[in-house]
Design a protein around this motif. Sequence first.
Motif, mmCIF file in Angstrom:
data_model
loop_
_atom_site.group_PDB
_atom_site.id
_atom_site.type_symbol
_atom_site.label_atom_id
_atom_site.label_comp_id
_atom_site.label_asym_id
_atom_site.label_seq_id
_atom_site.Cartn_x
_atom_site.Cartn_y
_atom_site.Cartn_z
ATOM 1 N N ILE A 1 0.885 -1.287 0.076
ATOM 2 C CA ILE A 1 0.115 -0.152 -0.134
ATOM 3 C C ILE A 1 0.998 1.301 -0.102
ATOM 4 N N THR A 2 1.915 1.130 0.981
ATOM 5 C CA THR A 2 2.890 2.277 0.920
ATOM 6 C C THR A 2 3.470 2.710 -0.469
ATOM 7 N N GLU A 3 3.786 1.638 -1.107
ATOM 8 C CA GLU A 3 4.531 1.657 -2.463
ATOM 9 C C GLU A 3 3.713 2.013 -3.461
ATOM 10 N N ALA A 4 2.267 1.635 -3.620
ATOM 11 C CA ALA A 4 1.229 2.266 -4.516
ATOM 12 C C ALA A 4 1.238 3.705 -4.103
ATOM 13 N N PHE A 5 1.249 4.339 -3.014
ATOM 14 C CA PHE A 5 0.795 5.856 -2.730
ATOM 15 C C PHE A 5 2.381 6.483 -3.353
ATOM 16 N N GLN A 6 3.448 5.788 -3.160
ATOM 17 C CA GLN A 6 4.820 6.314 -3.660
ATOM 18 C C GLN A 6 4.788 6.743 -5.098
ATOM 19 N N THR A 7 3.932 5.452 -5.726
ATOM 20 C CA THR A 7 4.177 5.599 -7.228
ATOM 21 C C THR A 7 3.672 7.068 -7.733
ATOM 22 N N VAL A 8 2.660 7.735 -7.019
ATOM 23 C CA VAL A 8 2.010 8.615 -7.581
ATOM 24 C C VAL A 8 2.427 10.121 -6.909
ATOM 25 N N PRO A 9 2.937 11.014 -7.668
ATOM 26 C CA PRO A 9 3.353 12.184 -7.017
ATOM 27 C C PRO A 9 2.221 12.723 -6.135
ATOM 28 N N GLY A 10 3.059 13.470 -4.891
ATOM 29 C CA GLY A 10 2.228 14.018 -3.895
ATOM 30 C C GLY A 10 1.186 15.108 -4.294
ATOM 31 N N ALA B 1 -6.236 15.516 -6.805
ATOM 32 C CA ALA B 1 -7.231 14.689 -7.093
ATOM 33 C C ALA B 1 -8.150 14.766 -5.723
ATOM 34 N N ALA B 2 -7.512 14.646 -4.591
ATOM 35 C CA ALA B 2 -8.271 14.567 -3.492
ATOM 36 C C ALA B 2 -9.335 15.957 -3.281
ATOM 37 N N ILE B 3 -8.361 17.058 -3.459
ATOM 38 C CA ILE B 3 -9.115 18.441 -3.423
ATOM 39 C C ILE B 3 -10.462 18.436 -4.588
ATOM 40 N N SER B 4 -10.309 17.955 -5.720
ATOM 41 C CA SER B 4 -11.184 17.882 -6.621
ATOM 42 C C SER B 4 -12.464 17.166 -6.276
ATOM 43 N N VAL B 5 -12.191 16.025 -5.588
ATOM 44 C CA VAL B 5 -13.259 15.210 -5.178
ATOM 45 C C VAL B 5 -14.033 15.732 -4.006
ATOM 46 N N THR B 6 -13.404 16.550 -2.908
ATOM 47 C CA THR B 6 -14.088 16.737 -1.497
ATOM 48 C C THR B 6 -14.276 18.396 -1.751
ATOM 49 N N GLY B 7 -13.547 19.106 -2.327
ATOM 50 C CA GLY B 7 -13.943 20.448 -2.536
ATOM 51 C C GLY B 7 -12.804 21.244 -1.585
ATOM 52 N N PRO B 8 -12.623 22.554 -1.888
ATOM 53 C CA PRO B 8 -11.425 23.149 -1.221
ATOM 54 C C PRO B 8 -11.936 23.682 0.276
ATOM 55 N N SER B 9 -11.060 23.599 1.134
ATOM 56 C CA SER B 9 -11.277 23.994 2.481
ATOM 57 C C SER B 9 -10.174 23.763 2.947
ATOM 58 N N VAL B 10 -9.668 24.404 4.315
ATOM 59 C CA VAL B 10 -8.325 24.210 5.254
ATOM 60 C C VAL B 10 -8.349 22.634 5.417
ATOM 61 N N PRO B 11 -9.539 22.061 6.148
ATOM 62 C CA PRO B 11 -9.376 20.641 6.601
ATOM 63 C C PRO B 11 -9.083 19.852 5.495
ATOM 64 N N THR B 12 -9.861 19.916 4.135
ATOM 65 C CA THR B 12 -9.183 18.926 2.970
ATOM 66 C C THR B 12 -8.080 19.428 2.535
ATOM 67 N N LEU B 13 -7.688 20.598 2.784
ATOM 68 C CA LEU B 13 -6.085 20.799 2.109
ATOM 69 C C LEU B 13 -5.235 19.795 2.903
ATOM 70 N N ILE B 14 -5.480 19.971 4.267
ATOM 71 C CA ILE B 14 -4.744 19.167 5.137
ATOM 72 C C ILE B 14 -4.455 17.891 4.796
ATOM 73 N N PHE B 15 -5.945 17.214 4.529
ATOM 74 C CA PHE B 15 -5.958 15.878 4.503
ATOM 75 C C PHE B 15 -5.224 15.641 3.226
ATOM 76 N N ALA B 16 -5.561 16.516 1.967
ATOM 77 C CA ALA B 16 -5.006 16.029 0.727
ATOM 78 C C ALA B 16 -3.755 16.031 0.777
ATOM 79 N N ILE B 17 -2.876 17.120 1.516
ATOM 80 C CA ILE B 17 -1.431 17.010 1.520
ATOM 81 C C ILE B 17 -0.876 16.072 2.233
ATOM 82 N N SER B 18 -1.254 15.343 3.309
ATOM 83 C CA SER B 18 -0.934 14.533 3.908
ATOM 84 C C SER B 18 -0.993 13.050 3.218
ATOM 85 N N LEU B 19 -2.047 13.015 2.377
ATOM 86 C CA LEU B 19 -2.197 11.884 1.828
ATOM 87 C C LEU B 19 -1.106 11.345 0.953
ATOM 88 N N GLY B 20 -0.326 12.400 0.336
ATOM 89 C CA GLY B 20 0.794 11.780 -0.361
ATOM 90 C C GLY B 20 2.228 12.075 0.498
#
Length: 275
Positions: free
Chosen positions: A115-124, A130-149
């Motif tokens: 799972i870790t390697e799968a996340f590493q294959t995609v640039p952060g 992609a996460a922001i496009s799905v969830t919409g822009p806000s500070v909590p979603t920015l934090i989640f999206a950036i930490s995702l990668g």
Amino acid sequence: MSMMARYWRQLNLEGRIGAVLLAMLVLMALLAPLLAPGDPLAITGEPMLRPFASEAHLLGTDRLGRDVLAGLLHGTRTTLLVAFFSAAVALIVGSIVGTLAGFLGGMADMVLMRITEAFQTVPGFLLALAAISVTGPSVPTLIFAISLGNWTQAARVTRAEVLSLRERDFVAAARTLGMRPLEIAFREILPNAFGPTASLAAISVAAAILIEAALSFLGFGDPNRVTWGSMIAEGRTVLRAAPYLSIVPGLALVITVLSVHLIGRGLSRTERLQP
């Protein structure tokens, strides 16, 4: 002597410079409501005032008449908030995943590392976009999206440390005392493995700052908050006529990343000097 004082004494010159710069930025963020009260997105003057042309607008105004200094100060709050929280989430998630993978071994290790390697294959940045496009822009979603990668490196470093610690005598003693496996992993092994992982904090914070600025530049930041990335994007439309609109937040971005980088270099040197 406190831990902060001990680290300060052991930091080299570049580490201390970085710490002072970051402290000034944090102070700017804390004092932003006092130094620039009101809404930083409000129109407060004539459009396109140049820096130092008006006492009321020391760094000028943008093409809508919004104060650049107010945007810079309030943008510091957003940038540091997103950067520090996303780095903290990434380190916590990475440490948990790495601890479980290294301590449990076998099938759990294989699954978690794939799972870790799968996340590493995609640039952060692409993951965050992609996460922001799905969830919409806000500070909590920015934090989640950036930490995702941003958690994968912490997971791999923690796993390597746990693999070297799980056969130590203190782990065998904990088993003898009847401690449960997960209790041993998170109470005995993780605190001893967290040092090298914590040294990644500077890298995580710097990466988060750049990703947040890039997302805001592309229009994926929180529309209700001013950010340095959105200020740079706003200035690019009048770059030839008013280059200061992009240069001022750009310099703030460079100084912030540089300060975190210098602190990271200073802390890594401090760890190497530890007996």
